[in-house]
Design an enzyme around this catalytic site. Structure first.
Site, PDB file in Angstrom:
ATOM      1  N   ASN A   1      -1.662   8.068   8.038  1.00 40.34           N
ATOM      2  CA  ASN A   1      -0.525   7.237   7.623  1.00 40.34           C
ATOM      3  C   ASN A   1      -0.024   7.816   6.309  1.00 40.34           C
ATOM      4  O   ASN A   1      -0.566   7.526   5.244  1.00 40.34           O
ATOM      5  CB  ASN A   1      -0.973   5.789   7.462  1.00 40.34           C
ATOM      6  CG  ASN A   1       0.197   4.828   7.229  1.00 40.34           C
ATOM      7  OD1 ASN A   1       1.290   5.246   6.865  1.00 40.34           O
ATOM      8  ND2 ASN A   1      -0.050   3.554   7.435  1.00 40.34           N
TER       9      ASN A   1
ATOM     10  N   ARG B   1      13.326  -1.186  -3.777  1.00 36.22           N
ATOM     11  CA  ARG B   1      14.503  -1.082  -2.909  1.00 36.22           C
ATOM     12  C   ARG B   1      15.343  -2.353  -2.984  1.00 36.22           C
ATOM     13  O   ARG B   1      14.808  -3.456  -3.072  1.00 36.22           O
ATOM     14  CB  ARG B   1      14.073  -0.823  -1.464  1.00 36.22           C
ATOM     15  CG  ARG B   1      13.634   0.594  -1.201  1.00 36.22           C
ATOM     16  CD  ARG B   1      13.100   0.769   0.201  1.00 36.22           C
ATOM     17  NE  ARG B   1      11.643   0.756   0.240  1.00 36.22           N
ATOM     18  CZ  ARG B   1      10.919   0.692   1.336  1.00 36.22           C
ATOM     19  NH1 ARG B   1      11.511   0.624   2.512  1.00 36.22           N
ATOM     20  NH2 ARG B   1       9.606   0.687   1.270  1.00 36.22           N
TER      21      ARG B   1
ATOM     22  N   GLU C   1      -2.363  -1.488  10.789  1.00 33.79           N
ATOM     23  CA  GLU C   1      -1.501  -0.513  11.448  1.00 33.79           C
ATOM     24  C   GLU C   1      -2.308   0.663  11.987  1.00 33.79           C
ATOM     25  O   GLU C   1      -1.996   1.200  13.063  1.00 33.79           O
ATOM     26  CB  GLU C   1      -0.449  -0.010  10.452  1.00 33.79           C
ATOM     27  CG  GLU C   1       0.549  -1.065  10.023  1.00 33.79           C
ATOM     28  CD  GLU C   1       1.400  -0.616   8.852  1.00 33.79           C
ATOM     29  OE1 GLU C   1       2.634  -0.755   8.932  1.00 33.79           O
ATOM     30  OE2 GLU C   1       0.838  -0.135   7.850  1.00 33.79           O
TER      31      GLU C   1
ATOM     32  N   HIS D   1       8.456  -1.525  10.343  1.00 37.02           N
ATOM     33  CA  HIS D   1       7.171  -2.247  10.274  1.00 37.02           C
ATOM     34  C   HIS D   1       6.693  -2.674  11.658  1.00 37.02           C
ATOM     35  O   HIS D   1       5.889  -3.593  11.791  1.00 37.02           O
ATOM     36  CB  HIS D   1       7.259  -3.476   9.350  1.00 37.02           C
ATOM     37  CG  HIS D   1       7.442  -3.141   7.907  1.00 37.02           C
ATOM     38  ND1 HIS D   1       8.281  -3.875   7.080  1.00 37.02           N
ATOM     39  CD2 HIS D   1       6.911  -2.150   7.140  1.00 37.02           C
ATOM     40  CE1 HIS D   1       8.250  -3.348   5.870  1.00 37.02           C
ATOM     41  NE2 HIS D   1       7.424  -2.306   5.873  1.00 37.02           N
TER      42      HIS D   1
END
Length: 405
Positions: free
Chosen positions: A9, A241, A385, A181
């Site tokens: 990842n 962001r 994940e 996501h």
């Protein structure tokens, strides 16, 4: 050692990995770690499945200037400790699958070339995601590699959820709301089906709140809408962001403030969000600990936007049967959860203060934190994940513990 799947990842300044052993088609975590501080203060840390430290090494910045160099160091360590034969496949998180990829895919030259064309759609992530794939293809061209996409989980959306109010030819060319996501949402949706099948079959909003943050609306476990869209810049305000922004503001910065598109992009990706709002930090922990009014305003802004977006997704779903927190902030910040649910008072969601206060990572598993009088359940579900990627990789390659098809 048993056959194993390596999951990578990779981000712009760090690479995380997990190694899963395949035993009777089950996946057992064996190693985890990664390289952080790439280009600034590089450090390699690796732990075994019990949490014991196997490696803890610091590097000079010049030794690990980029993700490619970091992947070489990781590969050296893994191959030295495990040997070539132990790893039978590598699964990678790739942020953007574009309009082409709707499910995990084995990487070959053509796939890699296509994924490179999506770099402008995810400039913070895509290039870093692809660097480890290239390095491993150079060193182990025989090793199967699988790309698993953050966009894939959202590709079944109805057209209403995928469109911008722009000319149709742009949609046909791929300018659409992709969402991100997805690997996290897919994992959490699966866990919710295990722990609360009735709720999981209903209308659920999952809040993936971390340095990157988004919400996803699910009906019967399938994504119906999400807050991120064409890029991972849209939706909620994040660590650095901006989140959703009037496009006229972007035009103003270019036309009247004299900023170049690159300067605007840097501001929106790296200087905005919680950092821009507070002028202090992009870290929720720092902001919650601060007594400065700018910090309080940034936190309030974030929580209000999460609540507002949740209400909008409830409209898409036609109601709300459960709300789920996950990811770094969602799993670790009871105060953020408290403020978000307080702002959602009109939904009838009510927290149990005791359950919420005690639900802090590392959690052993999902924790229900709603009060008895809450109109719907509220869960904290730790995401994974990497395990989701390992499952996709094993399924795509048809691996078994013996390595046979």
């Amino acid at each position: 050692m048993s056959d194993s799947i390596l999951v990578v990842n990779a981000g712009s300044s760090s690479i995380k990995f997990k190694l899963f052993r395949i035993v009777d088609r089950d996946l057992t975590p064996a190693l985890s770690g990664g390289m952080s501080g790439i280009g600034s203060t590089p450090a390699l840390k690796v732990r075994d499945g019990r949490g014991s430290v196997l490696a803890d090494r610091r590097f000079e910045a010049g030794e690990v200037p980029d993700a490619s160099a970091a992947q070489h160091h990781l590969a050296d360590w893994l191959l030295h400790h495990l040997g070539d034969a132990a790893i039978v496949a590598v699964g990678h998180r790739v942020v953007h699958g574009g309009p082409t990829f709707t499910e995990p895919v084995r990487v070959d030259d053509a796939v890699l070339r296509t994924l490179e064309t999506f770099i402008p759609l995810a400039p913070l992530h895509q290039l870093g995601n692809l660097d480890p794939i290239r390095v491993l293809r150079e060193r182990r061209p025989d090793l199967p590699q699988v790309a698993c996409f953050d966009t894939a989980f959202h590709r079944g959306h109805p057209e209403l959820s995928d469109r911008f109010a722009l000319p149709r030819f742009l949609y046909d060319e791929g300018v659409r709301r992709y969402g991100f996501h997805g690997l996290s949402y897919e994992y959490v949706a699966g866990r919710l089906r295990e722990i609360d099948p009735e709720v999981a079959s209903g209308r659920v909003v999952i809040a993936h709140l971390g340095s990157g943050a988004s919400l996803c609306a699910l009906a019967d476990g399938r994504s119906q809408d999400t807050t991120m869209s064409f890029t991972a810049l849209d939706g909620l305000p994040m660590g650095t962001r901006s989140g959703a922004l009037d496009p006229g503001a972007v035009l103003h910065l270019i036309e009247h403030k004299g900023m170049s598109p690159a300067e605007v992009g840097h501001m929106l990706y790296f200087e905005s969000g919680l950092l821009g709002l507070s002028g202090i930090s992009n870290d929720v922990r720092t902001l919650l600990a601060s007594d400065r009014p700018e910090a309080a305003m940034a936190i309030d802004f974030f929580c209000r936007r999460v609540a507002q977006a949740t209400a909008a997704l409830a409209v898409t779903l036609g109601g709300l049967d459960a709300f789920v927190f996950t990811a770094g902030i969602g799993e670790n910040a009871p105060e953020i959860r408290r403020r978000v649910i307080a702002a959602l008072g009109l939904t009838g969601l009510i927290l149990s203060n005791d359950a919420n206060g005690s639900a802090v990572a590392p959690l052993d598993g999902p924790v229900r934190i709603d009060a008895p009088e809450s109109r719907a359940p509220i869960w904290v579900v730790p995401t994974d994940e990497e395990l989701m990627i390992a499952r996709h990789t094993m399924r795509l390659l048809g691996r078994s513990a013996s390595g046979t098809e």
